[in-house]
Design a protein around this motif. Structure first.
Motif, PDB file in Angstrom:
ATOM      1  N   ASN A 230     -39.936  39.196  25.352  1.00 19.81           N
ATOM      2  CA  ASN A 230     -39.022  38.235  25.946  1.00 19.81           C
ATOM      3  C   ASN A 230     -39.695  36.868  26.081  1.00 19.81           C
ATOM      4  O   ASN A 230     -40.483  36.636  27.011  1.00 19.81           O
ATOM      5  CB  ASN A 230     -38.551  38.738  27.314  1.00 19.81           C
ATOM      6  CG  ASN A 230     -37.609  37.756  28.000  1.00 19.81           C
ATOM      7  OD1 ASN A 230     -37.160  36.778  27.397  1.00 19.81           O
ATOM      8  ND2 ASN A 230     -37.314  38.014  29.263  1.00 19.81           N
ATOM      9  N   ASP A 231     -39.382  35.950  25.175  1.00 23.11           N
ATOM     10  CA  ASP A 231     -39.991  34.624  25.200  1.00 23.11           C
ATOM     11  C   ASP A 231     -39.448  33.747  26.321  1.00 23.11           C
ATOM     12  O   ASP A 231     -39.866  32.593  26.460  1.00 23.11           O
ATOM     13  CB  ASP A 231     -39.779  33.914  23.852  1.00 23.11           C
ATOM     14  CG  ASP A 231     -40.583  34.554  22.736  1.00 23.11           C
ATOM     15  OD1 ASP A 231     -41.667  35.088  23.019  1.00 23.11           O
ATOM     16  OD2 ASP A 231     -40.121  34.532  21.573  1.00 23.11           O
ATOM     17  N   GLY A 232     -38.556  34.294  27.132  1.00 25.59           N
ATOM     18  CA  GLY A 232     -38.055  33.572  28.292  1.00 25.59           C
ATOM     19  C   GLY A 232     -38.430  34.236  29.603  1.00 25.59           C
ATOM     20  O   GLY A 232     -37.829  33.942  30.636  1.00 25.59           O
ATOM     21  N   SER A 233     -39.410  35.132  29.581  1.00 30.67           N
ATOM     22  CA  SER A 233     -39.801  35.847  30.800  1.00 30.67           C
ATOM     23  C   SER A 233     -40.236  34.861  31.886  1.00 30.67           C
ATOM     24  O   SER A 233     -40.757  33.778  31.602  1.00 30.67           O
ATOM     25  CB  SER A 233     -40.940  36.826  30.511  1.00 30.67           C
ATOM     26  OG  SER A 233     -42.084  36.141  30.029  1.00 30.67           O
ATOM     27  N   LYS A 234     -40.012  35.257  33.147  1.00 31.32           N
ATOM     28  CA  LYS A 234     -40.351  34.369  34.260  1.00 31.32           C
ATOM     29  C   LYS A 234     -41.845  34.111  34.322  1.00 31.32           C
ATOM     30  O   LYS A 234     -42.293  32.989  34.591  1.00 31.32           O
ATOM     31  CB  LYS A 234     -39.872  34.982  35.578  1.00 31.32           C
ATOM     32  CG  LYS A 234     -40.166  34.096  36.794  1.00 31.32           C
ATOM     33  CD  LYS A 234     -39.622  34.698  38.073  1.00 31.32           C
ATOM     34  CE  LYS A 234     -39.943  33.805  39.284  1.00 31.32           C
ATOM     35  NZ  LYS A 234     -39.422  34.384  40.549  1.00 31.32           N
ATOM     36  N   TYR A 245     -55.154  40.435  33.337  1.00 34.32           N
ATOM     37  CA  TYR A 245     -53.691  40.377  33.413  1.00 34.32           C
ATOM     38  C   TYR A 245     -53.183  39.820  34.738  1.00 34.32           C
ATOM     39  O   TYR A 245     -52.420  38.849  34.774  1.00 34.32           O
ATOM     40  CB  TYR A 245     -53.134  41.776  33.184  1.00 34.32           C
ATOM     41  CG  TYR A 245     -51.631  41.851  32.974  1.00 34.32           C
ATOM     42  CD1 TYR A 245     -51.113  41.931  31.685  1.00 34.32           C
ATOM     43  CD2 TYR A 245     -50.746  41.870  34.041  1.00 34.32           C
ATOM     44  CE1 TYR A 245     -49.744  42.024  31.474  1.00 34.32           C
ATOM     45  CE2 TYR A 245     -49.383  41.961  33.844  1.00 34.32           C
ATOM     46  CZ  TYR A 245     -48.883  42.031  32.551  1.00 34.32           C
ATOM     47  OH  TYR A 245     -47.534  42.119  32.346  1.00 34.32           O
ATOM     48  N   PHE A 246     -53.581  40.421  35.848  1.00 31.40           N
ATOM     49  CA  PHE A 246     -53.017  40.034  37.140  1.00 31.40           C
ATOM     50  C   PHE A 246     -53.620  38.722  37.647  1.00 31.40           C
ATOM     51  O   PHE A 246     -52.922  37.921  38.265  1.00 31.40           O
ATOM     52  CB  PHE A 246     -53.200  41.163  38.156  1.00 31.40           C
ATOM     53  CG  PHE A 246     -52.475  42.431  37.774  1.00 31.40           C
ATOM     54  CD1 PHE A 246     -51.095  42.509  37.858  1.00 31.40           C
ATOM     55  CD2 PHE A 246     -53.178  43.533  37.313  1.00 31.40           C
ATOM     56  CE1 PHE A 246     -50.419  43.668  37.500  1.00 31.40           C
ATOM     57  CE2 PHE A 246     -52.519  44.697  36.952  1.00 31.40           C
ATOM     58  CZ  PHE A 246     -51.134  44.773  37.044  1.00 31.40           C
ATOM     59  N   GLY A 247     -54.882  38.490  37.380  1.00 28.68           N
ATOM     60  CA  GLY A 247     -55.521  37.267  37.826  1.00 28.68           C
ATOM     61  C   GLY A 247     -55.144  36.039  37.025  1.00 28.68           C
ATOM     62  O   GLY A 247     -55.331  34.909  37.486  1.00 28.68           O
ATOM     63  N   GLU A 248     -54.603  36.239  35.810  1.00 31.38           N
ATOM     64  CA  GLU A 248     -54.216  35.126  34.942  1.00 31.38           C
ATOM     65  C   GLU A 248     -52.709  34.864  34.969  1.00 31.38           C
ATOM     66  O   GLU A 248     -52.232  33.950  34.310  1.00 31.38           O
ATOM     67  CB  GLU A 248     -54.644  35.407  33.497  1.00 31.38           C
ATOM     68  CG  GLU A 248     -56.146  35.562  33.289  1.00 31.38           C
ATOM     69  CD  GLU A 248     -56.861  34.225  33.140  1.00 31.38           C
ATOM     70  OE1 GLU A 248     -56.180  33.190  33.121  1.00 31.38           O
ATOM     71  OE2 GLU A 248     -58.101  34.232  33.050  1.00 31.38           O
ATOM     72  N   MET A 249     -51.960  35.655  35.723  1.00 37.88           N
ATOM     73  CA  MET A 249     -50.502  35.546  35.692  1.00 37.88           C
ATOM     74  C   MET A 249     -50.002  34.342  36.472  1.00 37.88           C
ATOM     75  O   MET A 249     -50.488  34.038  37.558  1.00 37.88           O
ATOM     76  CB  MET A 249     -49.865  36.820  36.250  1.00 37.88           C
ATOM     77  CG  MET A 249     -48.357  36.885  36.065  1.00 37.88           C
ATOM     78  SD  MET A 249     -47.634  38.347  36.865  1.00 37.88           S
ATOM     79  CE  MET A 249     -48.535  39.652  36.043  1.00 37.88           C
ATOM     80  N   ASP A 250     -49.025  33.645  35.917  1.00 41.61           N
ATOM     81  CA  ASP A 250     -48.373  32.528  36.601  1.00 41.61           C
ATOM     82  C   ASP A 250     -46.997  32.356  35.980  1.00 41.61           C
ATOM     83  O   ASP A 250     -46.642  33.011  35.004  1.00 41.61           O
ATOM     84  CB  ASP A 250     -49.200  31.257  36.455  1.00 41.61           C
ATOM     85  CG  ASP A 250     -48.978  30.275  37.603  1.00 41.61           C
ATOM     86  OD1 ASP A 250     -47.888  30.312  38.223  1.00 41.61           O
ATOM     87  OD2 ASP A 250     -49.872  29.454  37.868  1.00 41.61           O
ATOM     88  N   THR A 251     -46.197  31.457  36.558  1.00 39.03           N
ATOM     89  CA  THR A 251     -44.867  31.236  36.021  1.00 39.03           C
ATOM     90  C   THR A 251     -44.939  30.578  34.651  1.00 39.03           C
ATOM     91  O   THR A 251     -45.896  29.861  34.328  1.00 39.03           O
ATOM     92  CB  THR A 251     -44.039  30.339  36.954  1.00 39.03           C
ATOM     93  OG1 THR A 251     -44.639  29.038  37.014  1.00 39.03           O
ATOM     94  CG2 THR A 251     -43.951  30.940  38.348  1.00 39.03           C
ATOM     95  N   ARG A 252     -43.926  30.821  33.857  1.00 42.47           N
ATOM     96  CA  ARG A 252     -43.845  30.202  32.535  1.00 42.47           C
ATOM     97  C   ARG A 252     -43.851  28.676  32.667  1.00 42.47           C
ATOM     98  O   ARG A 252     -44.472  27.978  31.862  1.00 42.47           O
ATOM     99  CB  ARG A 252     -42.589  30.683  31.814  1.00 42.47           C
ATOM    100  CG  ARG A 252     -42.410  30.115  30.409  1.00 42.47           C
ATOM    101  CD  ARG A 252     -41.226  30.744  29.711  1.00 42.47           C
ATOM    102  NE  ARG A 252     -41.438  32.167  29.501  1.00 42.47           N
ATOM    103  CZ  ARG A 252     -42.099  32.688  28.472  1.00 42.47           C
ATOM    104  NH1 ARG A 252     -42.622  31.880  27.547  1.00 42.47           N
ATOM    105  NH2 ARG A 252     -42.232  33.993  28.342  1.00 42.47           N
TER     106      ARG A 252
END
Length: 310
Positions: A230-234, A245-252
């Motif tokens: 999904n290229d539009g994922s939040k 994964y979890f430490g690098e996650m942020d909003t698009r």
């Protein structure tokens, strides 16, 4: 090494090889020329992105250097880039045509024997061999710019968690499987208790999976990291980043949208959500340079600016 994490890898590198006479550090005039080489590589990359409408931003320490020093962190010797998956997929298609004369693209889904989760492009005719590259063929160990792919994530929180833990698992397996292959090479260079302690646990785990080829585990890692389409994922994330994964996650919006910055006198793109990004990576005091003892340096086993620069 009992923890997951690229950060632990940097610590092992420093502790095991930091004071060894087997390694070199790029300093003085060589460091100036290395930075000029990297800056030229960045300009070439940016020109191709502009021509083909590819989205990118600087990444990690290169962002910090932009906002704190308006260029390279003075003691640093690399440039990193973030790129959304769909744009990186386009880059792969046009890379050889646009940049193949001078550069080579290395990616887990492209390069046999590569064994790394992050991608990079290297300048042909140069050598920059770290402990991570000790078992790599020389032609894959050039001066490089790392490309960290921003991967989509599931919008469903439960599925996102499952995807995250699976990414951690396959990433750790890849790291262990690679250590199994390259620890003997490291021990040829320096066989000390420090080296064996730094990599011993991962070597033992990697040995349990020696029936799986390094290429197979690398392909698994790529497929898991890029599984969300999904290229539009939040949210987006960088599973191959040092905080995973979890430490690098942020909003698009924070990571894929950009703002302008100045890096060594040229206009570059940096992430829109700069405060969020820098706080995650470096903590709230990111604008304060660390003490000398905590400044990250890269010990190398081999370095060359090219035949005409040795």
């Amino acid at each position: 090494m009992s923890k997951l994490g690229t950060k632990d890898g940097f610590a092992a590198q420093k502790n095991a090889f930091g004071d060894s006479d087997k390694v070199v550090y790029v300093e003085g005039e060589d460091l100036k020329q290395l930075k000029q080489t990297l800056l030229g590589m960045l300009k070439d990359f940016m020109a191709v992105c502009a021509k083909h409408g590819l989205n990118y931003t600087l990444s990690g320490g290169s962002v910090l250097g932009t906002i704190r020093h308006q260029g390279f962190i003075p003691w640093d010797d690399d440039i990193d880039i973030n790129m959304p998956r769909k744009d990186f997929n386009k880059l792969k298609e046009i890379f050889d045509q646009e940049l193949g004369d001078d550069y080579k693209l290395l990616a887990p889904e492209l390069t046999p024997g590569y064994g790394a989760a992050a991608s990079r492009f290297i300048k042909k005719g140069t050598v920059y061999r770290t402990f991570n590259d000790v078992a790599e063929p020389r032609e894959n160990c050039g001066i490089c710019i790392d490309i960290f792919v921003l991967e989509n994530t599931p919008d469903n929180a439960f599925l996102r968690s499952m995807h995250g833990y699976l990414c951690l698992a396959v990433g750790y397996l890849l790291s262990c499987r690679k250590v199994y292959d390259y620890l003997p090479k490291l021990l040829e260079i320096q066989d000390t208790p420090e080296v064996r302690a730094a990599f011993g646990k991962k070597y033992k785990i990697g040995r349990c999976f020696k029936f799986l080829s390094l290429d197979k585990v690398t392909r698994w890692t790529y497929k898991v990291y890029s599984a969300a389409k999904n290229d539009g994922s939040k949210y987006v994330t960088i599973p191959s980043g040092r905080k995973h994964y979890f430490g690098e996650m942020d909003t698009r919006q924070n990571m894929c949208q950009s703002q302008e910055g100045t890096f060594e006198g040229i206009s570059v793109k940096i992430p829109y959500g700069i405060a969020s990004y820098m706080n995650r990576l470096y903590g709230p005091d990111y604008m304060t340079p660390p003490p000398v003892a905590k400044r990250e340096r890269h010990p190398l086993f081999e370095f060359s600016l090219g035949e005409d620069k040795d």
